[in-house]
Motif scaffolding. Structure first.
Motif, mmCIF file in Angstrom:
data_model
loop_
_atom_site.group_PDB
_atom_site.id
_atom_site.type_symbol
_atom_site.label_atom_id
_atom_site.label_comp_id
_atom_site.label_asym_id
_atom_site.label_seq_id
_atom_site.Cartn_x
_atom_site.Cartn_y
_atom_site.Cartn_z
ATOM 1 N N GLY A 213 1.641 5.978 -5.282
ATOM 2 C CA GLY A 213 0.937 5.631 -4.046
ATOM 3 C C GLY A 213 0.098 4.392 -4.270
ATOM 4 N N ILE A 214 0.750 3.295 -4.592
ATOM 5 C CA ILE A 214 0.045 2.051 -4.926
ATOM 6 C C ILE A 214 0.723 0.908 -4.185
ATOM 7 C CG2 ILE A 214 -0.541 0.450 -6.787
ATOM 8 C CD1 ILE A 214 -0.573 2.842 -8.696
ATOM 9 N N VAL A 215 -0.082 0.114 -3.483
ATOM 10 C CA VAL A 215 0.489 -0.948 -2.655
ATOM 11 C C VAL A 215 1.220 -1.976 -3.513
ATOM 12 C CG1 VAL A 215 -0.015 -2.777 -1.017
ATOM 13 C CG2 VAL A 215 -1.357 -0.661 -0.967
ATOM 14 N N HIS A 224 -2.365 -6.091 -2.851
ATOM 15 C CA HIS A 224 -1.469 -5.728 -3.945
ATOM 16 C C HIS A 224 -2.298 -5.227 -5.133
ATOM 17 C CE1 HIS A 224 1.598 -6.177 -6.991
ATOM 18 N NE2 HIS A 224 2.472 -6.656 -6.120
ATOM 19 N N CYS A 225 -1.726 -4.321 -5.862
ATOM 20 C CA CYS A 225 -2.311 -3.865 -7.130
ATOM 21 C C CYS A 225 -2.480 -5.064 -8.072
ATOM 22 C CB CYS A 225 -1.352 -2.840 -7.727
ATOM 23 S SG CYS A 225 -1.597 -2.448 -9.456
ATOM 24 N N ILE A 226 -3.586 -5.103 -8.813
ATOM 25 C CA ILE A 226 -3.783 -6.213 -9.763
ATOM 26 C C ILE A 226 -3.511 -5.777 -11.207
ATOM 27 C CG2 ILE A 226 -5.389 -7.431 -8.235
ATOM 28 C CD1 ILE A 226 -7.684 -6.443 -10.074
ATOM 29 N N TYR A 227 -2.856 -4.651 -11.391
ATOM 30 C CA TYR A 227 -2.361 -4.235 -12.706
ATOM 31 C C TYR A 227 -3.468 -4.142 -13.750
ATOM 32 C CZ TYR A 227 2.122 -4.889 -10.472
ATOM 33 O OH TYR A 227 3.184 -4.794 -9.614
ATOM 34 N N ARG A 228 -4.604 -3.584 -13.330
ATOM 35 C CA ARG A 228 -5.739 -3.524 -14.242
ATOM 36 C C ARG A 228 -5.827 -2.213 -15.000
ATOM 37 N NH1 ARG A 228 -9.276 -0.595 -10.815
ATOM 38 N NH2 ARG A 228 -11.284 -1.251 -11.615
ATOM 39 N N GLY A 229 -5.040 -1.190 -14.583
ATOM 40 C CA GLY A 229 -4.934 0.026 -15.385
ATOM 41 C C GLY A 229 -6.091 1.003 -15.299
ATOM 42 N N TYR A 230 -7.016 0.794 -14.369
ATOM 43 C CA TYR A 230 -8.157 1.701 -14.248
ATOM 44 C C TYR A 230 -7.971 2.710 -13.119
ATOM 45 C CZ TYR A 230 -11.012 -0.851 -17.624
ATOM 46 O OH TYR A 230 -11.512 -1.393 -18.774
ATOM 47 N N CYS A 231 -6.735 3.135 -12.879
ATOM 48 C CA CYS A 231 -6.467 4.026 -11.752
ATOM 49 C C CYS A 231 -7.281 5.320 -11.845
ATOM 50 C CB CYS A 231 -4.992 4.349 -11.687
ATOM 51 S SG CYS A 231 -3.931 2.897 -11.865
ATOM 52 N N LEU A 232 -7.480 5.845 -13.063
ATOM 53 C CA LEU A 232 -8.216 7.097 -13.217
ATOM 54 C C LEU A 232 -9.718 6.901 -13.036
ATOM 55 C CD1 LEU A 232 -6.558 8.907 -16.273
ATOM 56 C CD2 LEU A 232 -6.148 9.272 -13.859
ATOM 57 N N GLY A 234 -11.025 5.211 -10.378
ATOM 58 C CA GLY A 234 -11.288 4.810 -8.998
ATOM 59 C C GLY A 234 -10.804 3.384 -8.825
ATOM 60 N N CYS A 235 -9.938 3.164 -7.847
ATOM 61 C CA CYS A 235 -9.355 1.824 -7.680
ATOM 62 C C CYS A 235 -10.302 0.952 -6.864
ATOM 63 C CB CYS A 235 -8.000 1.921 -6.995
ATOM 64 S SG CYS A 235 -7.219 0.317 -6.789
ATOM 65 N N LYS A 236 -10.944 0.023 -7.543
ATOM 66 C CA LYS A 236 -11.897 -0.873 -6.855
ATOM 67 C C LYS A 236 -11.182 -1.890 -5.987
ATOM 68 C CE LYS A 236 -16.089 -2.285 -8.111
ATOM 69 N NZ LYS A 236 -17.384 -2.382 -8.803
ATOM 70 N N VAL A 237 -9.868 -1.911 -6.084
ATOM 71 C CA VAL A 237 -9.089 -2.942 -5.400
ATOM 72 C C VAL A 237 -8.641 -2.465 -4.013
ATOM 73 C CG1 VAL A 237 -6.974 -4.327 -5.650
ATOM 74 C CG2 VAL A 237 -8.343 -3.777 -7.660
ATOM 75 N N ASN A 238 -8.634 -1.146 -3.809
ATOM 76 C CA ASN A 238 -8.050 -0.540 -2.600
ATOM 77 C C ASN A 238 -6.535 -0.547 -2.613
ATOM 78 O OD1 ASN A 238 -10.439 0.204 -1.510
ATOM 79 N ND2 ASN A 238 -10.368 -1.147 0.274
ATOM 80 N N ALA A 239 -5.939 -0.809 -3.787
ATOM 81 C CA ALA A 239 -4.473 -0.799 -3.854
ATOM 82 C C ALA A 239 -3.954 0.634 -3.969
ATOM 83 C CB ALA A 239 -4.000 -1.619 -5.054
ATOM 84 N N LYS A 240 -4.661 1.472 -4.709
ATOM 85 C CA LYS A 240 -4.215 2.852 -4.913
ATOM 86 C C LYS A 240 -4.646 3.725 -3.733
ATOM 87 C CE LYS A 240 -6.326 5.919 -7.339
ATOM 88 N NZ LYS A 240 -7.021 6.654 -8.418
ATOM 89 N N ALA A 241 -3.741 4.594 -3.321
ATOM 90 C CA ALA A 241 -4.018 5.458 -2.176
ATOM 91 C C ALA A 241 -4.992 6.568 -2.543
ATOM 92 C CB ALA A 241 -2.711 6.081 -1.695
ATOM 93 N N LYS A 353 -2.431 -2.193 -19.675
ATOM 94 C CA LYS A 353 -2.150 -3.026 -18.502
ATOM 95 C C LYS A 353 -1.200 -2.316 -17.554
ATOM 96 C CE LYS A 353 -2.900 -7.016 -21.324
ATOM 97 N NZ LYS A 353 -2.651 -8.443 -21.482
ATOM 98 N N ALA A 354 -1.238 -2.702 -16.300
ATOM 99 C CA ALA A 354 -0.395 -2.115 -15.251
ATOM 100 C C ALA A 354 -0.955 -0.763 -14.829
ATOM 101 C CB ALA A 354 1.047 -1.969 -15.706
ATOM 102 N N PRO A 355 -0.551 -0.260 -13.664
ATOM 103 C CA PRO A 355 -1.043 1.062 -13.264
ATOM 104 C C PRO A 355 -0.644 2.079 -14.320
ATOM 105 C CG PRO A 355 0.222 0.047 -11.496
ATOM 106 C CD PRO A 355 0.402 -0.804 -12.705
ATOM 107 N N LEU A 356 -1.454 3.085 -14.482
ATOM 108 C CA LEU A 356 -1.150 4.090 -15.485
ATOM 109 C C LEU A 356 0.141 4.847 -15.178
ATOM 110 C CD1 LEU A 356 -3.703 6.512 -16.865
ATOM 111 C CD2 LEU A 356 -2.121 7.327 -15.168
#
Ligand code: FAD
Ligand code: SF4
Lengths: 568, 245
Positions: A213-215, A224-232, A234-241, A353-356
């Motif tokens: 669930g990632i734009v 778009h996701c910026i591939y920062r890998g901090y999905c767990l 909280g996504c500060k980017v608003n890319a992750k749903a 790097k990249a979403p987990l």
């Protein structure tokens, strides 16, 4: 071909959240102008918990004109200030109030599986969003284990499609379960995940990119996701749903009040009618007990807190806890085995790097009798950050100088995990502990013990991923056992003797009390649960909204139309 | 003597007695600070990218560089054993040290716990007190020293090894599940140590990445401009010329 041309173009109906979000700020738009209800105003619905289930239910019904208040124990996030690109700094996202864990295989809670705050656990979930398989709804009939749901996959199918568009889900066409495609194209595959993929192919195991669930691209005002890998974290980017970006903006725009810092402690029952009349909660800011009146109550506090709330709701009619006359509340809580294997490679990998979540496989999802156990597991790549990696190294038995050595080698490692379907058992259960929280409410105790089928499944799957890691050329391997994802505790079923709620999430005991979160699921399959929890809430909202369910308990006055539309 | 980092021969699992090599094979740190100034990325400093971190993250990370020195949770009598214990658990045998003790004290004093307690365990806060008392008891009972802190480093390591294997019993140890006590303490020690930017320098972790994000995901390119290649104990001159500096 046609589906591919439409990638990124199929918009969800009846949900404007993506346009309501601000491009430059992460705050939930509409908080300042949010509608507020008086506590003595009998609203149409009070929802306990602003997580996956509660947020979708509120958003859907608000669009149908219901006046809705969500009570949320945790904070109203302001992500620009509250969330950080940092593991230890994200501690406040988790449910860290005390819970007691027991049984032969106690399950660690907290950051591993429970969130607290507006948006619920999906704020810091990984982001895998697979559907359940059709077989998950009838494991007893097909395989003689687990339970049959009172609904089928077909009942959820349209809601899966709708929620996948709302998140939106990115991934390759999906060949497993009920084959389907996804609204967004698969993400780029990181070097770390491609190593696992290569190993799987060498073992003859097919893997696919996603579903997450990632734009991928842009989605309204979500980037778009910026591939920062901090999905767990909280996504500060608003890319992750998460409901915070996918459903709550639209909910607020349709008059929902999200009352944060409000810990529900009791669902109040009218002893004369036997119906719920509202919810008592602690207003954290003022340290005061308050009471919100409501026509319908939906408990959406997840598998530990929903049973706890019901068990703590004692009344004349329900001296053993609300809906617990048949001793079913809190039973059949499940987790998934989540064994993790890491491999070491000659070159730098830099798995952070990249979403987990990246690449996964459901080849082993269904029962195969030759394996010697019922049901199965899925395989998913994951990528621990340094603290997560240190916990992995520790669990593999290293500390001190050996720990430092493995940690310095971090950039050479890649990790893959499984999700085992573990079976529903009545004694894997939430009860009340002797200890109380700071407000004097007994905390939850969760006992968990694996059965033989679970152990066989876990052992088999650990061998499979070990094989993948070896085939991918690993020079050293570290495998650890762990668990993930909660489900069950207030399961749906066909009778009060074996379940807490009906196929319509309506509690058997109280006609205007519903449960709409992960706790209603009778089985969990080998899929991560969030998408299914949202799809279930979406279905319930449709049924409540179109009067297919009657929350009146038969009394005519309570059947009166819901209060007029309050769209703004 | 330079080691070939594509080979895994420095990894404990692949070595006799699961012992890592002595840290002298590692290069001296030239750029960013690391714990004990050892690491695999001598020319890396995660703070080179700090200008691109968002304010909220920078605040949280920078605070770890300025931990208040006074302790609130642990008593004066516990501190020496606490320090010695934390040093052994993450092998901090010299300066500069990540202030693990101060970080744990702050967390426990603020009551920031993990959200679960094993049924056969006391509250995490009590567990810490019991473990420290138990370590002193072992030092005295088995090694004739007044405290754990008074033991020599090898003895301290031997005692912690017993704790890690849950082979301690009697006295304080009988009031809890020793295996779980080890995990309660280690979880907190590791979360402190590996949240510190000096440890990120040691392991070459890229650090916070918002709003900038990562662009080089691999498999071809894996390093961002601020990330540096790893090295062993080779001639610094060749590394510098390789870097083009
Ligand atoms: C680390 C982690 C990784 C995960 N990864 C994935 C993944 O990749 N894919 C996936 O599908 N799922 C994943 N999950 C699981 C997923 O997030 C949950 O299954 C899902 O969010 C549960 O939805 P829910 O609506 O049941 O409860 P939640 O989303 O947890 O919402 C419950 C809400 O109720 C609130 N609450 C509880 N008690 C009270 C009370 N008494 N009064 C008021 N409010 C209360 C809580 O604060 C919370 O906000 C992950 C979870 C975690 C923690
Ligand atoms: S990797 Fe993508 S989805 Fe995950 S936190 Fe970063 S931007 Fe969000």
């Amino acid at each position: 071909m046609r589906t591919n041309l439409l990638k990124g173009a199929r918009a969800p109906k009846d949900n404007e959240s993506r346009f309501l979000l601000d491009v430059a700020r992460r705050d939930l738009p509409g908080e300042d102008t949010m509608r507020r209800y008086r506590t003595d105003d009998e609203v149409d619905l009070v929802v306990v918990g602003a997580g996956a289930g509660g947020s979708v239910l509120a958003q859907r019904l608000a669009r149908r004109g219901w006046r809705v208040v969500i009570l949320e124990a945790g904070p109203f996030w302001h992500p620009d200030d509250d969330w950080v690109s940092d593991e230890a700094g994200s501690h406040d996202l988790y449910w860290t109030q005390k819970r007691v864990i027991g049984g032969d295989d106690p399950i660690e809670l907290g950051k591993n599986n429970s969130g607290r705050g507006v948006g619920g656990s999906m704020i810091h979930y990984a982001g895998y969003t697979p559907r359940f398989h059709p077989s998950d709804f009838e494991t007893l009939r097909r395989d003689g284990v687990g339970a049959d749901w009172p609904i089928t996959y077909a009942d959820l199918r349209d809601h899966y499609v709708q929620v996948e568009r709302e998140l939106p889900v990115a991934g390759q066409n999906w060949p497993w379960g009920d084959p389907h495609s996804y609204p967004f194209s698969p993400h780029a595959v990181s070097g770390a995940a491609s190593i696992t993929w290569k190993g799987a192919l060498a073992c003859g195991i097919e893997m696919r990119v996603g579903p997450v669930g990632i734009v991928n691209g842009t989605f309204g005002n979500r980037p778009h996701c910026i591939y920062r890998g901090y999905c767990l974290q909280g996504c500060k980017v608003n890319a992750k749903a998460s409901p915070y970006v996918t459903h709550l903006p639209d909910a607020l725009a349709h008059g929902v009040e999200v009352r944060a810092g409000s810990m529900a402690v009791r669902v109040e029952i009218d002893d004369a009618t036997g119906l719920a009349r509202g919810v008592t909660y602690i207003d954290e800011e003022h340290g005061k007990e308050r009471y919100q009146r409501a026509r319908v109550v939906a408990v959406c506090a997840y598998s530990i807190e929903s049973p706890r709330l019901l068990l703590n709701s004692i009344s004349q009619r329900f001296p053993h806890g609300l809906c617990n006359t048949e001793d079913q509340v809190g039973r059949y809580v499940m987790v998934q085995g989540a064994t993790q294997t890491a491999g070491r490679y000659p070159d730098e990998v830099r798995m952070y790097k990249a979403p987990l979540p990246e690449v996964s496989s459901e080849v082993f999802y269904e029962t195969d009798e030759s394996r010697g156990f019922a049901r199965g597991f899925s395989i998913q790549t994951i990528a621990p950050l340094p603290i997560g990696w240190a916990e992995h190294v520790l669990a593999a038995g290293h500390w001190g100088r050996a720990m430092r050595e493995y940690m310095r080698d971090y950039n050479h490692w890649s990790t893959v995990g499984v999700l085992n379907e573990l079976l529903a058992q009545p004694d894997n259960r939430v009860t009340l502990a002797d200890e109380c929280d700071q407000y004097g409410t007994p905390v939850a105790r969760f006992d968990y013990t694996l059965c033989d089928n679970d152990k066989a499944n876990m052992a088999f799957s650990a061998n499979v991923i070990h094989g993948i890691v070896i085939a991918s050329g690993a020079q050293d391997v570290l495998t650890i056992r762990r668990f993930a994802h909660l489900i069950g505790g207030c399961r749906m079923g066909t009778s009060p003797e074996d379940s807490v709620v009906s196929a319509d999430h309506q509690s058997w005991a109280v006609a205007n009390l519903f449960v709409a979160d992960g706790s209603v699921c009778p089985t969990q399959g080998s899929a991560n649960p969030a998408l299914t929890i949202m799809a279930l809430a979406s279905r319930l909202a449709q049924r409540l909204g179109s009067r297919k369910v009657d929350p009146s308990g038969g009394s005519a006055s309570r059947l009166a139309p819901v209060s007029g539309s309050n769209r703004r | 003597m330079a080691r070939d980092l594509s080979k895994p021969d420095h990894l404990p699992n692949l070595r006799p007695g699961r012992e890592p090599p002595h840290s002298s094979w590692l290069p001296l740190q030239r750029r960013g600070t690391t714990p004990q100034m050892i690491g695999r990325y001598p020319d890396y400093d995660v703070f080179d990218a700090a200008g691109s971190w968002d304010d909220a993250t920078a605040k949280v990370v920078n605070a770890r560089l300025h931990m208040p020195a006074d302790l609130h949770f642990f008593s004066a009598g516990e501190v020496a054993t606490l320090r010695a214990f934390c040093d052994v658990c993450v092998a901090q045998d010299g300066e500069p040290r990540v202030p693990v003790v101060e970080m744990i004290d702050e967390k426990l004093a603020a009551g920031r716990l993990d959200g679960y307690q094993y049924a056969d365990m006391p509250d995490d806060r009590d567990t810490w007190h019991v473990v420290l008392a138990g370590l002193d008891e072992v030092a005295e009972g088995r090694y004739g020293k007044a405290t754990f802190a008074a033991c020599d480093p090898d003895t301290q390591e031997a005692i912690v090894a017993l704790l890690a294997k849950a082979q301690l019993s009697g006295g304080s140890w009988d009031s809890l599940n020793v295996k779980r006590a080890w995990s309660v303490c280690m979880r907190m020690i590791l979360a402190a140590f590996y949240s510190h930017p000096w440890a990120w320098n040691e392991i070459g972790f890229g650090g916070p990445a918002y709003p900038q994000g990562y662009m080089r995901l691999g498999p071809m390119a894996v390093r961002e401009p601020h990330e540096k290649p790893e090295a062993t104990k080779e001639d610094p001159v060749s590394v510098i010329s390789q870097d083009g500096t």
